[in-house]
Design a protein around this motif. Structure first.
Motif, PDB file in Angstrom:
ATOM      1  N   TYR A 183       6.276   6.872  -2.856  1.00 26.86           N
ATOM      2  CA  TYR A 183       7.565   7.100  -3.491  1.00 26.86           C
ATOM      3  C   TYR A 183       7.877   8.593  -3.490  1.00 26.86           C
ATOM      4  CZ  TYR A 183       5.563   8.893  -7.893  1.00 26.86           C
ATOM      5  OH  TYR A 183       4.912   9.642  -8.849  1.00 26.86           O
ATOM      6  N   PHE A 184       9.156   8.880  -3.610  1.00 26.74           N
ATOM      7  CA  PHE A 184       9.637  10.257  -3.696  1.00 26.74           C
ATOM      8  C   PHE A 184      10.421  10.465  -4.983  1.00 26.74           C
ATOM      9  CE2 PHE A 184       8.734  12.119   0.431  1.00 26.74           C
ATOM     10  CZ  PHE A 184       8.503  11.006   1.222  1.00 26.74           C
ATOM     11  N   GLN A 185      10.176  11.578  -5.618  1.00 29.06           N
ATOM     12  CA  GLN A 185      11.037  12.085  -6.689  1.00 29.06           C
ATOM     13  C   GLN A 185      11.723  13.317  -6.101  1.00 29.06           C
ATOM     14  OE1 GLN A 185       7.759  12.000  -9.941  1.00 29.06           O
ATOM     15  NE2 GLN A 185       9.687  12.019 -11.060  1.00 29.06           N
ATOM     16  N   GLY A 186      12.999  13.203  -5.841  1.00 26.86           N
ATOM     17  CA  GLY A 186      13.629  14.264  -5.064  1.00 26.86           C
ATOM     18  C   GLY A 186      12.969  14.310  -3.698  1.00 26.86           C
ATOM     19  N   ASN A 187      12.548  15.499  -3.288  1.00 23.59           N
ATOM     20  CA  ASN A 187      11.890  15.647  -1.991  1.00 23.59           C
ATOM     21  C   ASN A 187      10.375  15.596  -2.081  1.00 23.59           C
ATOM     22  OD1 ASN A 187      14.351  15.997  -0.707  1.00 23.59           O
ATOM     23  ND2 ASN A 187      14.314  18.221  -0.941  1.00 23.59           N
ATOM     24  N   SER A 188       9.865  15.394  -3.289  1.00 21.29           N
ATOM     25  CA  SER A 188       8.424  15.452  -3.499  1.00 21.29           C
ATOM     26  C   SER A 188       7.796  14.071  -3.558  1.00 21.29           C
ATOM     27  CB  SER A 188       8.139  16.208  -4.810  1.00 21.29           C
ATOM     28  OG  SER A 188       6.770  16.177  -5.117  1.00 21.29           O
ATOM     29  N   ALA A 189       6.642  13.921  -2.904  1.00 21.04           N
ATOM     30  CA  ALA A 189       5.866  12.677  -2.940  1.00 21.04           C
ATOM     31  C   ALA A 189       4.566  12.974  -3.678  1.00 21.04           C
ATOM     32  CB  ALA A 189       5.585  12.165  -1.529  1.00 21.04           C
ATOM     33  N   PRO A 190       4.521  12.719  -4.993  1.00 21.52           N
ATOM     34  CA  PRO A 190       3.347  13.120  -5.777  1.00 21.52           C
ATOM     35  C   PRO A 190       2.067  12.363  -5.434  1.00 21.52           C
ATOM     36  CG  PRO A 190       5.248  12.695  -7.188  1.00 21.52           C
ATOM     37  CD  PRO A 190       5.591  12.182  -5.835  1.00 21.52           C
ATOM     38  N   ASP A 191       2.197  11.153  -4.913  1.00 18.42           N
ATOM     39  CA  ASP A 191       1.019  10.325  -4.679  1.00 18.42           C
ATOM     40  C   ASP A 191       1.135   9.654  -3.319  1.00 18.42           C
ATOM     41  OD1 ASP A 191      -0.499   7.454  -6.421  1.00 18.42           O
ATOM     42  OD2 ASP A 191      -1.154   8.653  -4.708  1.00 18.42           O
ATOM     43  N   LYS A 192       0.275  10.052  -2.408  1.00 21.74           N
ATOM     44  CA  LYS A 192       0.308   9.487  -1.050  1.00 21.74           C
ATOM     45  C   LYS A 192      -0.829   8.508  -0.823  1.00 21.74           C
ATOM     46  CE  LYS A 192       2.570  13.627   0.720  1.00 21.74           C
ATOM     47  NZ  LYS A 192       2.564  14.735   1.698  1.00 21.74           N
ATOM     48  N   SER A 193      -1.505   8.108  -1.883  1.00 18.99           N
ATOM     49  CA  SER A 193      -2.700   7.275  -1.719  1.00 18.99           C
ATOM     50  C   SER A 193      -2.391   5.859  -1.245  1.00 18.99           C
ATOM     51  CB  SER A 193      -3.475   7.201  -3.039  1.00 18.99           C
ATOM     52  OG  SER A 193      -2.684   6.596  -4.058  1.00 18.99           O
ATOM     53  N   GLY A 194      -1.144   5.424  -1.358  1.00 19.93           N
ATOM     54  CA  GLY A 194      -0.766   4.086  -0.909  1.00 19.93           C
ATOM     55  C   GLY A 194      -0.568   3.966   0.591  1.00 19.93           C
ATOM     56  N   LEU A 195      -0.475   5.091   1.273  1.00 20.47           N
ATOM     57  CA  LEU A 195      -0.335   5.046   2.728  1.00 20.47           C
ATOM     58  C   LEU A 195      -1.611   4.471   3.335  1.00 20.47           C
ATOM     59  CD1 LEU A 195       1.433   8.464   3.361  1.00 20.47           C
ATOM     60  CD2 LEU A 195       2.466   6.183   3.341  1.00 20.47           C
ATOM     61  N   PRO A 196      -1.495   3.492   4.266  1.00 19.53           N
ATOM     62  CA  PRO A 196      -2.668   2.763   4.751  1.00 19.53           C
ATOM     63  C   PRO A 196      -3.671   3.621   5.521  1.00 19.53           C
ATOM     64  CG  PRO A 196      -0.631   1.618   5.313  1.00 19.53           C
ATOM     65  CD  PRO A 196      -0.252   2.955   4.814  1.00 19.53           C
ATOM     66  N   SER A 197      -3.196   4.630   6.228  1.00 18.11           N
ATOM     67  CA  SER A 197      -4.102   5.475   6.993  1.00 18.11           C
ATOM     68  C   SER A 197      -3.413   6.809   7.247  1.00 18.11           C
ATOM     69  CB  SER A 197      -4.453   4.808   8.332  1.00 18.11           C
ATOM     70  OG  SER A 197      -3.366   4.907   9.249  1.00 18.11           O
ATOM     71  N   ASP A 198      -4.175   7.746   7.824  1.00 21.49           N
ATOM     72  CA  ASP A 198      -3.591   9.066   8.094  1.00 21.49           C
ATOM     73  C   ASP A 198      -2.621   9.029   9.271  1.00 21.49           C
ATOM     74  OD1 ASP A 198      -6.644  10.441   9.609  1.00 21.49           O
ATOM     75  OD2 ASP A 198      -5.328   8.785  10.203  1.00 21.49           O
ATOM     76  N   ARG A 199      -2.447   7.860   9.885  1.00 17.92           N
ATOM     77  CA  ARG A 199      -1.422   7.743  10.928  1.00 17.92           C
ATOM     78  C   ARG A 199      -0.020   7.614  10.317  1.00 17.92           C
ATOM     79  NH1 ARG A 199      -1.149   3.466  13.275  1.00 17.92           N
ATOM     80  NH2 ARG A 199      -2.543   2.127  12.059  1.00 17.92           N
ATOM     81  N   PHE A 200       0.018   7.333   9.021  1.00 18.29           N
ATOM     82  CA  PHE A 200       1.286   7.157   8.311  1.00 18.29           C
ATOM     83  C   PHE A 200       1.647   8.441   7.578  1.00 18.29           C
ATOM     84  CE2 PHE A 200       2.226   2.507   8.252  1.00 18.29           C
ATOM     85  CZ  PHE A 200       1.105   2.071   8.948  1.00 18.29           C
ATOM     86  N   SER A 201       2.895   8.836   7.686  1.00 15.70           N
ATOM     87  CA  SER A 201       3.390   9.969   6.927  1.00 15.70           C
ATOM     88  C   SER A 201       4.847   9.722   6.575  1.00 15.70           C
ATOM     89  CB  SER A 201       3.242  11.279   7.718  1.00 15.70           C
ATOM     90  OG  SER A 201       4.025  11.232   8.892  1.00 15.70           O
ATOM     91  N   ALA A 202       5.312  10.391   5.547  1.00 16.57           N
ATOM     92  CA  ALA A 202       6.708  10.228   5.142  1.00 16.57           C
ATOM     93  C   ALA A 202       7.225  11.550   4.623  1.00 16.57           C
ATOM     94  CB  ALA A 202       6.850   9.147   4.077  1.00 16.57           C
ATOM     95  N   GLU A 203       8.502  11.759   4.823  1.00 15.82           N
ATOM     96  CA  GLU A 203       9.132  12.940   4.273  1.00 15.82           C
ATOM     97  C   GLU A 203      10.535  12.601   3.818  1.00 15.82           C
ATOM     98  OE1 GLU A 203       9.284  15.985   7.230  1.00 15.82           O
ATOM     99  OE2 GLU A 203      10.921  15.070   8.323  1.00 15.82           O
ATOM    100  N   ARG A 204      11.039  13.453   2.959  1.00 16.76           N
ATOM    101  CA  ARG A 204      12.410  13.295   2.473  1.00 16.76           C
ATOM    102  C   ARG A 204      13.015  14.684   2.381  1.00 16.76           C
ATOM    103  NH1 ARG A 204      14.568  10.843  -3.325  1.00 16.76           N
ATOM    104  NH2 ARG A 204      16.690  10.345  -2.618  1.00 16.76           N
ATOM    105  N   THR A 205      14.165  14.833   2.953  1.00 17.15           N
ATOM    106  CA  THR A 205      14.817  16.145   2.979  1.00 17.15           C
ATOM    107  C   THR A 205      16.166  16.073   2.284  1.00 17.15           C
ATOM    108  OG1 THR A 205      15.744  15.629   5.144  1.00 17.15           O
ATOM    109  CG2 THR A 205      13.652  16.825   5.096  1.00 17.15           C
ATOM    110  N   GLY A 206      16.505  17.163   1.600  1.00 18.74           N
ATOM    111  CA  GLY A 206      17.797  17.250   0.934  1.00 18.74           C
ATOM    112  C   GLY A 206      17.971  16.249  -0.174  1.00 18.74           C
ATOM    113  N   GLY A 207      16.870  15.676  -0.639  1.00 22.22           N
ATOM    114  CA  GLY A 207      16.954  14.698  -1.717  1.00 22.22           C
ATOM    115  C   GLY A 207      17.676  13.426  -1.335  1.00 22.22           C
ATOM    116  N   SER A 208      17.790  13.185  -0.009  1.00 24.35           N
ATOM    117  CA  SER A 208      18.536  12.007   0.420  1.00 24.35           C
ATOM    118  C   SER A 208      17.708  11.199   1.418  1.00 24.35           C
ATOM    119  CB  SER A 208      19.874  12.421   1.009  1.00 24.35           C
ATOM    120  OG  SER A 208      20.618  11.287   1.403  1.00 24.35           O
ATOM    121  N   VAL A 209      17.968  11.389   2.698  1.00 23.11           N
ATOM    122  CA  VAL A 209      17.357  10.554   3.739  1.00 23.11           C
ATOM    123  C   VAL A 209      15.840  10.751   3.773  1.00 23.11           C
ATOM    124  CG1 VAL A 209      17.226  10.196   6.228  1.00 23.11           C
ATOM    125  CG2 VAL A 209      19.446  10.525   5.121  1.00 23.11           C
ATOM    126  N   SER A 210      15.139   9.632   3.980  1.00 18.84           N
ATOM    127  CA  SER A 210      13.689   9.670   4.132  1.00 18.84           C
ATOM    128  C   SER A 210      13.305   9.071   5.477  1.00 18.84           C
ATOM    129  CB  SER A 210      13.015   8.885   3.012  1.00 18.84           C
ATOM    130  OG  SER A 210      11.608   8.837   3.204  1.00 18.84           O
TER     131      SER A 210
END
Lengths: 116, 117
Positions: free
Chosen positions: A48-75
């Motif tokens: 999940y993201f709060q604004g552009n920040s993802a405080p907890d990435k532990s739910g991602l299944p592996s290090d092949r997964f990544s996510a980002e959010r810019t401008g507080g909108s599109v992810s």
């Protein structure tokens, strides 16, 4: 737009390729969530993201997964070196705020990813 | 960690009849939220009904109502006067109601409901 928009709707990719999945939340919603739904299964929380920040990435299944959010909108959810087990529907949701909780999430129609 | 269990993978009901979908959950929290979401073939998750744990009265939304048994940690969904458009996957979901957990939901495995004409 009026609702959460996800693109592409469907994506077929070859094993080993990278894919990017996009989520455009409801305008003004500060919180954004990614879930994965494997065939015939429930929803698995990814990140999940709060604004552009993802405080907890532990739910991602592996290090092949990544996510980002810019401008507080599109992810964007990126899966590198896709594997067949990555095949699933990836759902995005947004809420006006992350907390305090009301539990009301607005979902998009998801991206169905098929890895061949 | 919270868990949500839906023990009925598939159910069917005749149009205009009543059907009940089961859900149990496990938590040590006292104030939390429970939900039923509907997922038609379009894949979009649609909120059907919401229950706050501190409210004893069962939530109702038109033809949809719940039977919330807090002590038993049970949260079933009753659909009255079933319609063909009710055909969908139904997911029970839990929100722990804690500030740090925000609006994150934990989902059950789903029940596929078929309404037959």
């Amino acid at each position: 737009g009026a609702g959460v928009s996800q693109s592409p709707s469907n994506k077929v990719t070859e094993k080993g390729k990278d894919v990017e999945l996009r989520c455009d939340p409801i305008s003004g919603h500060t919180a954004l969530y990614w879930y994965r739904q494997s065939l015939g299964q429930g929803l698995e929380f990814l990140i999940y993201f709060q604004g552009n920040s993802a405080p907890d990435k532990s739910g991602l299944p592996s290090d092949r997964f990544s996510a980002e959010r810019t401008g507080g909108s599109v992810s964007t959810l990126t899966i590198q070196r896709t594997q067949q087990e990555d095949s699933a529907v990836y759902l995005c949701a947004s809420s006006l705020v992350f907390s305090p909780p009301s539990g009301t999430l607005h979902f998009g129609n998801g991206t169905r990813l098929t890895v061949t | 960690a919270q868990t949500v269990t839906q023990s009925q993978p598939e159910m069917s009901v005749q149009e205009a009849e009543t059907v009940t979908l089961s859900c149990t959950y496990d938590t040590s929290e006292s104030n939390y939220y429970l939900f039923w979401y509907k997922q038609p073939p379009s894949r979009q998750m649609i909120l059907v009904i919401r229950q706050e744990a501190y409210k004893q009265q069962n939530a109702t939304e038109n033809r949809f109502s719940v039977n919330f048994q807090k002590a038993a940690k049970s949260f079933s969904l009753k659909i009255s006067d079933s319609q063909l458009g009710d055909t969908a996957m139904y997911f029970c979901a839990f929100n722990e109601g804690e500030y740090n957990a925000g609006n994150m939901l934990t989902f059950g495995g789903g029940t596929r409901l078929m309404v037959k004409p």
